[in-house]
Design a protein around this motif. Structure first.
Motif, short mmCIF file in Angstrom:
data_model
loop_
_atom_site.label_atom_id
_atom_site.label_comp_id
_atom_site.label_asym_id
_atom_site.label_seq_id
_atom_site.Cartn_x
_atom_site.Cartn_y
_atom_site.Cartn_z
N PHE A 306 21.30 24.03 69.90
CA PHE A 306 20.70 25.10 69.09
C PHE A 306 21.55 26.37 69.16
CE2 PHE A 306 16.91 22.49 68.95
CZ PHE A 306 16.34 22.83 67.73
N ILE A 307 22.00 26.72 70.36
CA ILE A 307 22.79 27.94 70.52
C ILE A 307 24.14 27.80 69.79
CG2 ILE A 307 24.00 29.38 72.19
CD1 ILE A 307 21.75 28.82 74.15
N LYS A 308 24.76 26.64 69.92
CA LYS A 308 26.04 26.41 69.24
C LYS A 308 25.88 26.48 67.73
CE LYS A 308 29.84 23.08 69.07
NZ LYS A 308 30.34 21.77 69.57
N ARG A 309 24.76 25.93 67.24
CA ARG A 309 24.52 25.96 65.79
C ARG A 309 24.36 27.39 65.29
NH1 ARG A 309 19.50 22.53 64.35
NH2 ARG A 309 20.78 21.07 65.55
N GLU A 310 23.62 28.23 66.04
CA GLU A 310 23.43 29.62 65.63
C GLU A 310 24.73 30.40 65.72
OE1 GLU A 310 20.83 31.00 64.23
OE2 GLU A 310 19.84 29.05 64.26
N MET A 311 25.55 30.13 66.75
CA MET A 311 26.84 30.82 66.87
C MET A 311 27.75 30.45 65.70
SD MET A 311 26.77 32.62 69.77
CE MET A 311 28.42 32.76 70.42
N GLY A 324 19.79 38.72 56.98
CA GLY A 324 18.37 38.99 57.20
C GLY A 324 18.08 40.45 57.46
N GLY A 325 18.88 41.34 56.95
CA GLY A 325 18.61 42.76 57.11
C GLY A 325 19.16 43.37 58.38
N ARG A 326 19.84 42.61 59.23
CA ARG A 326 20.40 43.17 60.47
C ARG A 326 21.66 42.40 60.83
NH1 ARG A 326 18.91 40.13 64.96
NH2 ARG A 326 17.33 38.54 64.54
N ARG A 327 22.46 43.02 61.68
CA ARG A 327 23.71 42.41 62.08
C ARG A 327 23.47 41.36 63.16
NH1 ARG A 327 29.04 45.65 64.34
NH2 ARG A 327 30.39 43.80 64.55
N ILE A 328 24.12 40.21 63.02
CA ILE A 328 23.97 39.12 63.97
C ILE A 328 25.17 39.14 64.91
CG2 ILE A 328 23.71 36.64 64.28
CD1 ILE A 328 21.34 37.97 62.97
N SER A 333 22.68 35.77 68.49
CA SER A 333 22.71 34.37 68.12
C SER A 333 22.20 33.49 69.26
CB SER A 333 24.14 33.96 67.74
OG SER A 333 24.61 34.73 66.67
N ARG A 334 22.57 33.82 70.48
CA ARG A 334 22.07 33.06 71.64
C ARG A 334 20.56 33.20 71.79
NH1 ARG A 334 24.16 30.63 76.03
NH2 ARG A 334 26.27 31.08 75.27
N ARG A 335 20.06 34.41 71.56
CA ARG A 335 18.61 34.61 71.66
C ARG A 335 17.87 33.85 70.55
NH1 ARG A 335 17.85 41.10 72.93
NH2 ARG A 335 18.81 41.07 75.03
N ILE A 336 18.42 33.88 69.35
CA ILE A 336 17.76 33.15 68.26
C ILE A 336 17.79 31.65 68.53
CG2 ILE A 336 17.93 32.58 65.81
CD1 ILE A 336 19.00 35.39 65.34
N GLY A 337 18.93 31.14 69.03
CA GLY A 337 19.01 29.72 69.36
C GLY A 337 18.04 29.33 70.46
N THR A 338 17.89 30.20 71.46
CA THR A 338 16.93 29.92 72.54
C THR A 338 15.51 29.92 72.01
OG1 THR A 338 18.44 30.97 74.12
CG2 THR A 338 16.16 30.65 74.81
N TRP A 339 15.20 30.87 71.12
CA TRP A 339 13.85 30.93 70.55
C TRP A 339 13.54 29.68 69.71
CZ3 TRP A 339 12.49 31.58 65.26
CH2 TRP A 339 11.14 31.78 65.04
#
Length: 401
Positions: A306-311, A324-328, A333-339
């Motif tokens: 998941f983390i690799k996919r978001e990165m 999505g209205g904010r800088r990634i 990306s790691r936090r979104i993948g963890t979530w």
């Protein structure tokens, strides 16, 4: 000695080899219980507060000899049974005592200064030029500096033989070595109790029978993968038909299995090897731990995916772009993948519970309950439609009818 006096001395006697405190040095007014009554009610010479020994080097279990008195015998090794730190008396095993119970405080005590501690057996040069093995006794004792072990709540020190009954040959005789360096350390007696083995009864298994080797496994050099052998055996039975719809077939011979596997199978091999899967406990601690470790490893691998996919998704959008209205950032990306991984775990657990519920017949049971409820409602409707009331006197037909 009166019975009351003997009871009081017995209360002040201990069989412990440890020194937890120095309360035996307190004055009689600060002691409590039977120990105080020994000093307050029946004072005797030699047990005054200033005459008591602080650091006891004779403890229960030590080997000693009596040097003075009617029972003096310098060649007899005796064992200390208990000590009384208030009266400076030591009770010796095997000494004659008063009463029928000549044990513990009922033994005849000896004063602390009337005993010598055994250092050990040593080879002593003899007059004829040979050597003899004799017991060596400590005529004077010394101790190291005591220190307190807070974890166990005991005072500890080492004891030494500063002088011995027989001169021991040392390698430092020709060198000017202080007498303190020539001390011999005397170990404390062991406090471990020997385990008493009860006599076996008529229904008990003897130790030699339990240790007898009655089964020997196959040597590792001739080990066989019996899971492969099992599948091969089933394939010989049903080569074309399904296992759940078998057809009659002749059992394969051992020679056929040996030829296909290329092994020389022993007809007298233990049956436990062929039934390992059936006889093993699937819920053993080792197997449960192995499944738990595999589950954790799978979850960790899924998290990395998941983390690799978001990165990768953040890199494809380009650096500094808006998503999505904010800088990634990589951290985001790691936090979104963890979530997303946590949400996926919740969904997987829910699906697993649903699968287990279906596997144990939950869905079929729910269908049966629904069918049973539907039949009940249908029967109730049929009974209401076919209901006919008998004519009675209290019945009134409404005018609207």
């Amino acid at each position: 000695m009166s019975r009351l006096r003997a009871a009081r001395e017995h209360a002040a006697t201990t069989k412990s080899t440890l020194t937890r405190d120095f309360k035996h040095l307190l004055s009689p007014t600060k002691l409590h219980g039977y120990a105080a009554s020994v000093l307050v009610r029946e004072p005797r010479p030699g047990i005054r507060q200033q005459d008591r020994i602080k650091h006891w080097n004779l403890v229960p279990g030590d080997k000693v000899r009596i040097i003075n008195g009617p029972y003096a015998d310098k060649n007899t090794v005796r064992e200390v049974a208990s000590v009384n730190k208030l009266t400076n008396k030591v009770y010796i095993k095997g000494m004659p005592g008063k009463g029928r119970r000549a044990t513990g405080a009922h033994l005849k005590p000896e004063h602390y200064s009337n005993l010598q501690l055994l250092v050990g057996k040593y080879e002593i040069p003899a007059a004829n030029g040979g050597t003899t093995v004799e017991n060596v006794w400590a005529t004077r004792l010394s101790t190291s500096k005591p220190f307190f072990i807070r974890k166990h709540g005991v005072w500890v020190w080492n004891r030494y033989a500063a002088a011995t009954s027989l001169a021991l040959p040392t390698v430092d005789e020709a060198v000017d070595v202080p007498a303190r360096k020539n001390r011999i350390r005397i170990p404390w007696p062991s406090t471990k109790k020997e385990a008493k083995t009860p006599k076996p009864g008529s229904y008990d298994t003897l130790p030699e029978d339990a240790l007898e080797v009655t089964w020997s496994p196959v040597h590792p050099s001739t080990a066989v993968d019996f899971s492969t052998l099992e599948h091969l055996y089933i394939r010989h039975l049903h080569p074309t038909q399904s296992f759940f719809n078998p057809q009659p077939r002749q059992t394969p011979e051992a020679s056929e299995l040996e030829e296909e596997l290329g092994l020389d199978l022993d007809a007298n091999a233990p049956i436990e090897h062929f039934l390992a899967a059936e006889l093993s406990n699937p819920h053993s601690r080792t197997k449960k731990q192995k499944r738990w470790q595999e589950r954790l490893a799978a979850q960790a691998a899924l998290k990395e995916q998941f983390i690799k996919r978001e990165m990768q998704r953040a890199r494809r959008t380009g650096p500094g772009t808006e998503l999505g209205g904010r800088r990634i950032t990589p951290r985001e990306s790691r936090r979104i993948g963890t979530w997303k991984w946590q949400n996926a775990l919740v969904k997987m657990k829910s699906e697993e519970r649903q699968h287990r519920w279906v596997a144990r017949g939950g869905e079929e049971a729910r269908k049966r309950r629904q069918q049973r409820s539907a039949r009940k409602l249908r029967r109730q409707g049929e009974r209401l439609q076919a209901l006919v009331l008998a004519k009675e006197k209290n019945q009134v037909v409404p005018k609207s009818a």
